[in-house]
Scaffold this motif. Structure first.
Motif, short mmCIF file in Angstrom:
data_model
loop_
_atom_site.label_atom_id
_atom_site.label_comp_id
_atom_site.label_asym_id
_atom_site.label_seq_id
_atom_site.Cartn_x
_atom_site.Cartn_y
_atom_site.Cartn_z
N HIS A 69 22.80 87.95 53.04
CA HIS A 69 24.15 87.52 53.42
C HIS A 69 25.09 88.69 53.20
O HIS A 69 25.24 89.18 52.07
CB HIS A 69 24.60 86.31 52.61
N GLY A 70 25.71 89.18 54.27
CA GLY A 70 26.56 90.35 54.14
C GLY A 70 25.76 91.57 53.74
O GLY A 70 24.71 91.86 54.32
N TRP A 122 30.22 80.12 50.44
CA TRP A 122 30.35 81.51 50.04
C TRP A 122 31.82 81.81 49.71
O TRP A 122 32.70 81.61 50.53
CB TRP A 122 29.87 82.45 51.14
N LYS A 150 34.96 83.85 49.53
CA LYS A 150 35.39 84.95 50.40
C LYS A 150 35.84 86.18 49.61
O LYS A 150 35.81 87.30 50.14
CB LYS A 150 36.52 84.47 51.31
N ASP A 206 32.15 87.03 47.22
CA ASP A 206 30.89 86.95 47.98
C ASP A 206 29.77 86.24 47.21
O ASP A 206 28.62 86.28 47.62
CB ASP A 206 30.40 88.34 48.43
#
Length: 229
Positions: free
Chosen positions: A9-10, A99, A101, A104
Motif C-alpha cells: 500500500h503506497g 488507512w 491519511k 499511512d
C-alpha cells in the motif's frame, strides 16, 4: 506470532499478524501491524498496536487475511462471540480496514456503536432423503462415524478409536449463536437410546433420549454416565 498477511500500500509493505493465545476460555488473541519498504526489512511496528482486539461483542480476534476490492480493504478473520463464549466456538468476520491519511498506518473503527452483533442464522433442516447435509460434524478424534440412510431414516453407530471405547455416537451441528433451538424425530425405538445431545467432548455431554419407550434425561460428566430423570 502467526497468521501473517503482507500487502503493498503506497510506498510500504504492511504485515498484519496475530499474537498471544488464540483459543479457548483464556484466550487473549489480538492483531498488530508492521511496515517496511523492503521484504527484507527493517520492519517498524505500529506504535498504536494492537489495532484489533477484544471488544464488547467479539473476543480474541485474529489470524486473518486482507482482501482488496477497488478502493476498499477488508480483513477476513475469526473471533469468538461474547454471547456463548467460548462454547459456541469461533465465527468468521469481515471488518473494514481504514488507512490514516497522515500516518499511512491502517486501523479499524470498531467502536460498539459501529458493530452489528447479529450473525447469519439459518434454519438447518435435514430430512435424510438420500444423503446427509454438509453441515453435520463428528468428533473424529474420538471415533470414526458410521452412518446409514434409507427410507428417510438415519442409523448411526461408531468405531471407537480411543482406548476404552466410547459410549456416545454423536452427529452434531455447530450453532452460530448462543440462543438456539434444536429438534428431531426418532423414527425407530429399540433398546438403544436415541435422541438429542448437547455435545461438548467425549467426556462431557448432556442429552434427552428415548429408551424402551421412556424419555430419559442424562448427563456424561468426566466420563461418568448418570440418568437424571
Amino acid at each position: 506470532m502467526e497468521g501473517q498477511c503482507i500487502v503493498k500500500h503506497g510506498d510500504y509493505l504492511y504485515m498484519l499478524y496475530s499474537g498471544n493465545a488464540c483459543c479457548g476460555g483464556l484466550c487473549d488473541y489480538q492483531v498488530g501491524v508492521a511496515r517496511s519498504k523492503s521484504i527484507k526489512g527493517p520492519w517498524e511496528k505500529n506504535p498504536a498496536n494492537p489495532i484489533l482486539k477484544s471488544n464488547e461483542t467479539w473476543k480474541c480476534p485474529g489470524h486473518g487475511t486482507l482482501v482488496n476490492s477497488g478502493n476498499e480493504w477488508n480483513y477476513l478473520y475469526h473471533a469468538y462471540p461474547n454471547y456463548g463464549f467460548p462454547y459456541i466456538g469461533r465465527s468468521a468476520l469481515l471488518s473494514l480496514l481504514i488507512w490514516d491519511k497522515k500516518s499511512d498506518w491502517p486501523y479499524f473503527n470498531l467502536s460498539p456503536e459501529d458493530i452489528d452483533p447479529r450473525q447469519l442464522k439459518t434454519g438447518n433442516v435435514d430430512e435424510f432423503d438420500g444423503k446427509m447435509a454438509d453441515w453435520w460434524r463428528f468428533d473424529v478424534s474420538t471415533y470414526l462415524p458410521v452412518t446409514e440412510i434409507s427410507d428417510s431414516k438415519l442409523r448411526l453407530k461408531d468405531q471407537p478409536i480411543v482406548e476404552g471405547g466410547n459410549m456416545i455416537s454423536a452427529m452434531v451441528a455447530v450453532p452460530e449463536y448462543g440462543d438456539f433451538e434444536i429438534q428431531t424425530t426418532i423414527a425407530e425405538v429399540n433398546g438403544v437410546m436415541s435422541g438429542l445431545v448437547y455435545y461438548a467432548t467425549k467426556d462431557r455431554s448432556v442429552g434427552f433420549g428415548v429408551e424402551d419407550q421412556q424419555l430419559v434425561v442424562w448427563e456424561l460428566n468426566k466420563g461418568d454416565f448418570e440418568v437424571l430423570s
